[in-house]
Design an enzyme around this catalytic site. Structure first.
Site, mmCIF file in Angstrom:
data_model
loop_
_atom_site.group_PDB
_atom_site.id
_atom_site.type_symbol
_atom_site.label_atom_id
_atom_site.label_comp_id
_atom_site.label_asym_id
_atom_site.label_seq_id
_atom_site.Cartn_x
_atom_site.Cartn_y
_atom_site.Cartn_z
ATOM 1 N N CYS A 55 0.826 -1.211 0.000
ATOM 2 C CA CYS A 55 0.000 0.000 0.000
ATOM 3 C C CYS A 55 0.860 1.260 0.000
ATOM 4 O O CYS A 55 0.710 2.130 -0.852
ATOM 5 C CB CYS A 55 -0.939 0.013 1.203
ATOM 6 S SG CYS A 55 -2.266 -1.180 1.055
ATOM 7 N N HIS A 56 1.767 1.359 0.982
ATOM 8 C CA HIS A 56 2.548 2.591 1.097
ATOM 9 C C HIS A 56 4.033 2.319 1.273
ATOM 10 O O HIS A 56 4.774 3.178 1.740
ATOM 11 C CB HIS A 56 2.020 3.454 2.240
ATOM 12 C CG HIS A 56 0.543 3.744 2.113
ATOM 13 N ND1 HIS A 56 -0.394 2.991 2.771
ATOM 14 C CD2 HIS A 56 -0.134 4.652 1.380
ATOM 15 C CE1 HIS A 56 -1.602 3.441 2.448
ATOM 16 N NE2 HIS A 56 -1.475 4.441 1.606
#
Lengths: 184, 280, 437
Positions: free
Chosen positions: A148-149
């Protein structure tokens, strides 16, 4: 409310009684009304907490023989993924070597597994950043990588790089035997 | 289909409830005083424990209790509640009870149907895998689920007690069909089977043979195991199971009533004072 | 609302808000300062009680919807899960199920009060009709809510009520199929009933706002039926009626609590704790108590269509009532003859309720068999409900229109403040009794 009763709304036929005593009854009644609403609020809040059947299913038992060395099995526990990883000697050595590295959330590898069970790493599989599920074996440190990040975790599940603030969490668990754990 | 579950239970009732046209009325259920009656009524824990044993050893052979889990037994006001274990899932006694049962499960590796020992989170297993099997084993009748039985019948506890203790020899002139038993407390209509004189006898036929008899269950606390005692105890257990939270409800209620009474009293005084000088 | 406002903003913020959104002014004018007749009796507290009932039903209903599963396979068990596993679920559910009954007790008292004191008469016809709309919505909501636990009575009640529409000529069958979303009451029916049961209470709340608005235009009626003449006749709503309504509400809640905590299933039917089974109908199918009078009217008529029409006609009577009553005197306090007929009307409604709960062929008096009249024994519930139903309609269609023209009312007081005639004045001097016909 209580002081409007006698204050803001002057009674044209005001009695000669002691105003403090009159106040008291009205205030007491108003306080009890607020108290009743307050007391009834709790059941209506508490009903949203986990119900009896949800709590009853909150622990799982797992047979470790299903996990090959160097692999991980993901099971569902309390609605979340649980990583059960059978670490190789090399992975354990790397994790111990990094105990002294500059860690964001300092913890030694020893603190992250049960004593004498360095092979077994059991972690809650949600990234401590915003709750995505990190992928196994990815990232710069060979542990996990969160798509995701971009958080990188090492083979001990510690955060090494990226936005996540904490290491992957270790749940409460106990070994029932050499090959069986109970989580929760 | 999942729906089978409740069709199963409902058909059971249908059979028990018998023909809809009740030309005759069953006897009024026997009056029994229960410790759990009334606003301050509580369950006698020893009695509910004995009742569980009666259910376990007698009723559960045919009757399911699908809504009950083993952990319920260890919950507050439950038969095996112990102050030491606030969490019923940790209750040693409940764990031991649940381990005695074999629960159907799916092996997560092979997908095979397996049996494993129960845990407190498991529900009471059904005695039959499905409705057809239950009917086949009970001469075509379906034993109803007992989870809420005392709420699902008018005057529930008295009714169940009366059925259990009410079996009598059929009156002269009443022909009892095969696999049926006469019970004056059972709703139904026996007029088609009555060849005698005078009034048609009250009650109806029930497929369940008299289930209890003296000394059928040995009570661990030394209580004499009469038929009447077994019936009373199992009814206490079923009444608890119908609503495990009822003691909590009544205790909450007493507090709420006291609070409301004081509140209403205060409001009344407040009202009288405010209105004192208004002529109306 | 008299149009004149006594609200004076005290703080800078209140002044600022008042020129932009005068919401505080609205609240002040309608619940603090609102001039209310000073002679309202306890029958007038039921408006406030009903507001509390609606609030309780909406709050507990939203909570139940968080745990309930509207599917035929899970509905029954999800309700039992609420009773057993959800924290305080038993409290929320019993408040909701008994709350429906409390709501109807209060609404019936509120309606009979309106009937007795002539609250439907000019200039309050719209207020009355809005109330009838609320009552209709309440019945629809209660009926659909009762289906949701998916017990035996839920299911077969839904079957019977939806089949009523099948009585309509030509379109009947299509309407029932449309209501069911299939060829019988089944999962689609349960799903849409759940959706509508969630929606309707908010529509009720909306109509309640209109109802209160329509109340605040002419202001409250009062037991004398005499219009407010001066400021002497009124008191500000707060604190006088907030405290009186508050006291009445607390007493009502005491009764409510007795049911919720100690007799939670007394008003329900035991057979609804048996999961729904489409293959077997319970021996004795009855609606909840608040529908029994209408159920009795339905069963009193041997023809399907006529029964349905008569049942809906019983409610339609209420809508046209303002134009059926010809009396110029508002309150029955001054109409002794009407009072008598009203008493019989209340009795007829109670008798209908009683008949609705019994089997049609049950005897009224013991085992006494009289003679067969048309299709049933004279001493049967059918005939009793026929007599009561006939009176129900006659009250609206015959008694009220004619009585208003022929009766001699008692003298009415000059004003609310002077409700009693001076002792030395000759009867009829203080007020002018209307004598006509």
């Amino acid at each position: 409310m209580a002081d409007t009763v006698v204050g803001a709304n002057p009674d044209p036929h005001a009695s000669g009684e002691d105003p403090n005593r009159r106040d008291f009854i009205h205030i007491a009644a108003a306080v009890m009304a607020v108290g009743a609403v307050g007391a009834l609020a709790w059941p209506f809040i508490d009903q949203m907490n986990p119900a009896g059947d949800t709590l009853a299913l909150a622990s799982v038992e797992f047979d470790l023989t299903k996990v090959e060395a160097g692999q991980q099995v993901t099971i569902k526990w309390r609605g979340k993924p649980l990583f059960i990883r059978n670490r190789t000697g090399k992975e354990i050595a790397e994790a111990i070597k990094d105990d002294t590295a500059d860690l964001r959330d300092p913890q030694t590898d020893e603190e992250r597994h049960k004593p004498g069970k360095a092979q077994w790493l059991i972690l809650i599989g949600t990234c401590t950043h915003l709750g995505c599920v990190p992928t196994f074996g990815g990232g710069d440190y060979g542990g996990w990588f969160c798509p995701c990040h971009g958080s990188h975790y090492d083979t001990s599940g510690r955060i090494r790089k990226g936005p996540a603030p904490k290491n992957l969490a270790v749940p409460d668990y106990a070994f029932l035997s050499d090959t069986k754990v109970k989580v929760g | 289909m999942l729906r089978k579950g409740f069709i199963l239970a409902a058909l059971g009732l249908a059979f028990v409830a018998g023909p809809s046209f009740a030309a005759t009325h069953p006897e009024e259920p026997k009056g029994v005083h229960w410790s759990f009656e009334g606003p301050f009524g509580k369950f006698d824990q020893a009695q509910v424990q004995r009742g569980y044993k009666v259910y376990r050893e007698v009723c559960s052979a045919c009757h399911s209790m699908n809504l009950l889990s083993f952990r319920n037994l260890g919950e507050k006001n439950g038969p095996f509640f112990d102050d030491k274990y606030k969490n019923p899932n940790d209750n040693a006694y409940v764990k031991a009870i649940s381990k005695d049962y074999q629960i159907n499960d799916i092996d997560s590796e092979t997908g095979d149907v397996v049996q494993r020992p129960g845990t407190p989170a498991d529900r009471f297993p059904s005695p039959f895998p499905n409705e057809a099997a239950a009917r086949a084993s009970n001469g075509g009748a379906l034993p109803p689920d007992l989870s809420v039985i005392t709420k699902a019948r008018p005057q529930g506890p008295q009714y169940v007690y009366s059925i259990l203790t009410g079996y009598v020899a059929p009156p002269a002139g009443l022909e009892v069909p095969p696999n049926q038993h006469y019970n004056p407390y059972m709703p139904g209509d026996v007029s088609a089977f009555y060849k005698g004189k005078g009034h048609v006898p009250a009650g109806g036929f029930i497929a369940m043979a008299p289930p209890l008899e003296a000394n059928k269950v040995t009570f661990d606390d030394g209580t004499k195991s009469t038929l009447d005692q077994q019936a009373k105890d199992v009814v206490a257990f079923l009444a608890w199971a119908s609503e495990p939270k009822q003691t909590e409800r009544k205790q909450f209620g007493v507090a709420a009533m006291v609070y409301l009474l004081i509140f209403a009293g205060l409001l009344f005084v407040s009202y009288r004072r405010i209105w004192k000088k208004i002529g109306h | 609302m008299s149009g004149h406002s006594n609200y004076e903003p005290k703080t800078g913020f209140e002044r600022w808000l008042d020129t932009r959104l005068p919401i505080v002014r609205l609240a002040y004018d309608s619940v603090i300062d609102f001039p209310t007749p000073k002679n309202l009796n306890y029958w007038w507290t039921f408006g406030g009680i009903l507001a509390v009932c609606l609030g309780i039903q909406i709050v507990t209903g939203i909570v139940l919807a968080m745990h309930y599963v509207p599917h035929v396979d899970h509905a029954f068990n999800s309700v039992e899960r609420i009773m057993r596993d959800v924290n305080y679920g038993w409290l929320v559910r019993y408040m909701h199920s008994n709350g429906a009954s409390m709501f109807f007790i209060a609404v019936y008292i509120h309606m009979f009060r309106g009937l007795y004191y002539g609250s439907y008469k000019a200039p309050r016809e719209v207020l009355w009709i809005l109330g009838c709309v609320i009552y209709l919505l309440m019945m629809a909501t209660a009926f659909m809510g009762y289906v949701l636990p998916w017990g035996q009575m839920s299911f077969h009640g839904a079957v019977v009520i939806t089949n009523l529409f099948g009585a309509l000529p030509l379109v009947g069958e299509s309407i029932t199929t449309w209501l069911w979303g299939g060829f019988a009451v089944d999962n689609p029916t349960l799903n849409r009933f759940f959706s509508l049961h969630f929606l309707l209470p908010f529509m009720i709340a909306g109509v309640v706002i209109l109802h209160i608005w329509a109340l605040h235009v002419p202001g409250n009626g009062n037991p004398t039926g005499v219009n407010v003449k001066s400021k002497e006749d009124t008191v500000p709503f707060h604190p006088y009626y907030t405290v009186k309504d508050g006291f009445a509400i607390s007493v009502f809640l005491l009764m409510f609590a007795v049911f919720v905590f100690f007799q939670p299933n007394a008003l329900g039917d035991a057979v609804n704790y048996v999961p729904a089974n489409p293959l077997v109908t319970p021996a004795h199918i009855v609606p909840e108590w608040y529908f029994l009078p209408f159920y009795a009217i339905l069963r009193a008529v041997p023809d399907k269509l006529a029964g349905v029409l008569l049942m809906f006609g019983a409610i339609a009577m209420l809508f046209v009532l303002p134009w059926l009553d010809t009396s110029k005197v508002r309150s029955m306090r001054y109409r002794p003859t009407a009072k008598l007929y009203f008493g019989i009307f209340v009795l007829a409604c109670l008798v209908l309720g009683y008949c609705g709960g019994r089997l049609p062929d049950d005897h009224v008096i013991g085992n006494l068999s009289t003679f067969q009249l048309l299709d049933a024994d004279l001493n049967s519930m059918v005939w009793l409900s026929r007599v009561a139903a006939a009176y129900y309609f006659a009250y609206f269609l015959v008694v009220l229109p004619i009585l208003g023209l022929t009766e001699t009312p008692l003298p009415q007081p000059e004003s609310i403040s002077a409700p009693v005639l001076p002792a030395n004045a000759p009867a009829g001097a203080a007020a002018s009794p209307e004598k006509r016909g």
